[in-house]
Design an enzyme around this catalytic site. Structure first.
Site, PDB file in Angstrom:
ATOM      1  N   ASN A  11      15.330 -10.957  -1.480  1.00 39.95           N
ATOM      2  CA  ASN A  11      14.952 -10.083  -2.592  1.00 39.95           C
ATOM      3  C   ASN A  11      15.057  -8.655  -2.067  1.00 39.95           C
ATOM      4  O   ASN A  11      14.192  -8.208  -1.307  1.00 39.95           O
ATOM      5  CB  ASN A  11      13.522 -10.404  -3.042  1.00 39.95           C
ATOM      6  CG  ASN A  11      13.006  -9.407  -4.065  1.00 39.95           C
ATOM      7  OD1 ASN A  11      13.768  -8.597  -4.594  1.00 39.95           O
ATOM      8  ND2 ASN A  11      11.710  -9.444  -4.342  1.00 39.95           N
ATOM      9  N   LYS A  13      14.817  -5.880  -3.632  1.00 38.77           N
ATOM     10  CA  LYS A  13      14.010  -4.869  -4.333  1.00 38.77           C
ATOM     11  C   LYS A  13      14.867  -3.618  -4.603  1.00 38.77           C
ATOM     12  O   LYS A  13      16.055  -3.757  -4.865  1.00 38.77           O
ATOM     13  CB  LYS A  13      12.766  -4.545  -3.513  1.00 38.77           C
ATOM     14  CG  LYS A  13      12.046  -5.822  -3.068  1.00 38.77           C
ATOM     15  CD  LYS A  13      10.693  -5.613  -2.524  1.00 38.77           C
ATOM     16  CE  LYS A  13      10.128  -6.982  -2.133  1.00 38.77           C
ATOM     17  NZ  LYS A  13       8.715  -6.996  -1.929  1.00 38.77           N
ATOM     18  N   GLU A 103       5.374  -7.215  -8.284  1.00 47.68           N
ATOM     19  CA  GLU A 103       5.625  -5.773  -8.377  1.00 47.68           C
ATOM     20  C   GLU A 103       5.914  -5.368  -9.818  1.00 47.68           C
ATOM     21  O   GLU A 103       5.644  -4.239 -10.223  1.00 47.68           O
ATOM     22  CB  GLU A 103       6.772  -5.386  -7.420  1.00 47.68           C
ATOM     23  CG  GLU A 103       6.288  -5.345  -5.977  1.00 47.68           C
ATOM     24  CD  GLU A 103       7.354  -5.598  -4.936  1.00 47.68           C
ATOM     25  OE1 GLU A 103       8.553  -5.575  -5.267  1.00 47.68           O
ATOM     26  OE2 GLU A 103       6.980  -5.830  -3.764  1.00 47.68           O
ATOM     27  N   GLU A 170       3.922 -16.736  -4.423  1.00 41.76           N
ATOM     28  CA  GLU A 170       3.857 -15.516  -3.625  1.00 41.76           C
ATOM     29  C   GLU A 170       2.472 -14.892  -3.767  1.00 41.76           C
ATOM     30  O   GLU A 170       2.212 -14.176  -4.751  1.00 41.76           O
ATOM     31  CB  GLU A 170       4.892 -14.496  -4.120  1.00 41.76           C
ATOM     32  CG  GLU A 170       6.332 -14.906  -3.938  1.00 41.76           C
ATOM     33  CD  GLU A 170       7.229 -13.687  -3.797  1.00 41.76           C
ATOM     34  OE1 GLU A 170       7.934 -13.601  -2.794  1.00 41.76           O
ATOM     35  OE2 GLU A 170       7.219 -12.811  -4.682  1.00 41.76           O
ATOM     36  N   SER A 213       5.903 -11.811   3.221  1.00 36.88           N
ATOM     37  CA  SER A 213       5.951 -11.479   4.654  1.00 36.88           C
ATOM     38  C   SER A 213       6.576 -12.558   5.532  1.00 36.88           C
ATOM     39  O   SER A 213       6.150 -12.751   6.677  1.00 36.88           O
ATOM     40  CB  SER A 213       4.545 -11.139   5.168  1.00 36.88           C
ATOM     41  OG  SER A 213       4.072  -9.967   4.547  1.00 36.88           O
TER      42      SER A 213
HETATM   43  P1  PGA Z   1       8.253  -9.491   1.617  1.00 36.69           P
HETATM   44  O1  PGA Z   1       8.583  -9.591   0.061  1.00 36.69           O
HETATM   45  O2  PGA Z   1       9.013 -10.593   2.306  1.00 36.69           O
HETATM   46  O3  PGA Z   1       8.737  -8.129   2.014  1.00 36.69           O
HETATM   47  O4  PGA Z   1       6.792  -9.664   1.779  1.00 36.69           O
HETATM   48  C1  PGA Z   1       8.650 -10.816  -0.595  1.00 36.69           C
HETATM   49  C2  PGA Z   1       8.891 -10.607  -2.059  1.00 36.69           C
HETATM   50  O5  PGA Z   1       8.480  -9.567  -2.592  1.00 36.69           O
HETATM   51  O6  PGA Z   1       9.497 -11.453  -2.729  1.00 36.69           O
END
Ligand code: PGA
Length: 258
Positions: A11, A13, A103, A170, A213
């Protein structure tokens, strides 16, 4: 280790530009070179909208799929400045859409809207990566199971094709924080989700992912939970080395099993 396909989904983002395809290209080369080891993996990158089409063109002959990260709730085109709908994402080559990410929930998206988005994405025959999970306050108040139940209930209708939905648990407090649930806690939550969906939708073969994470170190622990079908990887998916290390370490022989 299981014989089932495992998903490794990046992902990105709001990161990446036209030349970032090189990251995915190097990952693809590595997987190809080691294809005997990685016969049973599916790799997907959900990239910013501007990169879906150019990356689709680059990777359409490869085993890597490209997806988007959200869509508008309207099935039809309309006066929605700055938005794109599921049909538009599909039209430029997306095969997957992340929907319900925390988010976006933070910016006002609710279960009702997410439900509509999922419906539209499925109508376009897209695969949906449906995100859900509890906040830290909800965890502290021991509300995790109730919150998850409500999110699934309100977002996923019984008529939806669950073969096309990847359920991505998540925990909000884990995303981008470096914090992850203990293996025991995570195992309990995954089992709860499995049981709940089996019972409510009378469907057993759905896929369940973990996100939050994920890195090359903690993946070895996560690999002990056999019920997890894959991972949604944010930060670490922007680095070819980190992403490759995650896949490699996942397939290291586990020392013990839950
Ligand atoms: P992250 O994000 O691995 O940076 O914690 C995971 C996600 O937002 O899907």
């Amino acid at each position: 280790m299981t014989n089932k396909f495992k998903y490794f989904i990046g992902n990105w983002k709001m990161y990446g530009n036209l030349s970032s395809f090189k990251i995915i290209q190097n990952i693809e080369k590595y997987i190809k070179k080691n294809q005997n080891k990685f016969k049973k993996i599916k790799v997907i990158f959900c990239v910013p909208s501007t990169l879906i089409y150019p990356f689709f063109l680059k990777f359409k002959k490869s085993k890597i799929s490209i997806g988007g990260q959200n869509c508008h709730f309207s099935k039809n085109p309309g006066p929605f400045t700055g938005s794109l709908n599921a049909q538009m994402a599909k039209n430029v080559g997306a095969k997957y859409l992340i929907l319900g990410h925390s988010e976006n929930r933070k910016e006002g998206e609710n279960n009702h809207l997410i439900n509509k988005k999922i419906e539209n994405a499925l109508c376009e025959n897209l695969n949906v990566i449906f995100c859900f999970g509890e906040t830290i306050e909800e965890k502290k108040r021991a509300r995790t199971f109730q919150v998850i139940k409500k999110q699934i209930n309100e977002c996923i209708k019984a008529k939806f094709d669950l073969n096309k939905i990847l359920f991505a648990y998540e925990p909000v407090w884990s995303i981008g924080s470096g914090k992850t649930p203990s293996i025991n806690d995570l195992s309990k939550v995954i089992k709860f989700i499995k049981k709940y969906i089996n019972k409510k939708y009378k469907f057993k073969k759905f896929k369940i992912l973990y996100g939050g994470s994920v890195n090359a170190k903690n993946i070895e622990n996560f690999s002990k939970i056999n019920e997890i079908d894959g991972f949604l990887i944010g930060g670490a998916s922007l680095s070819q080395k980190k992403f490759i290390d995650i896949i490699n370490n996942y397939y290291k022989k586990p020392k013990w099993k839950l």
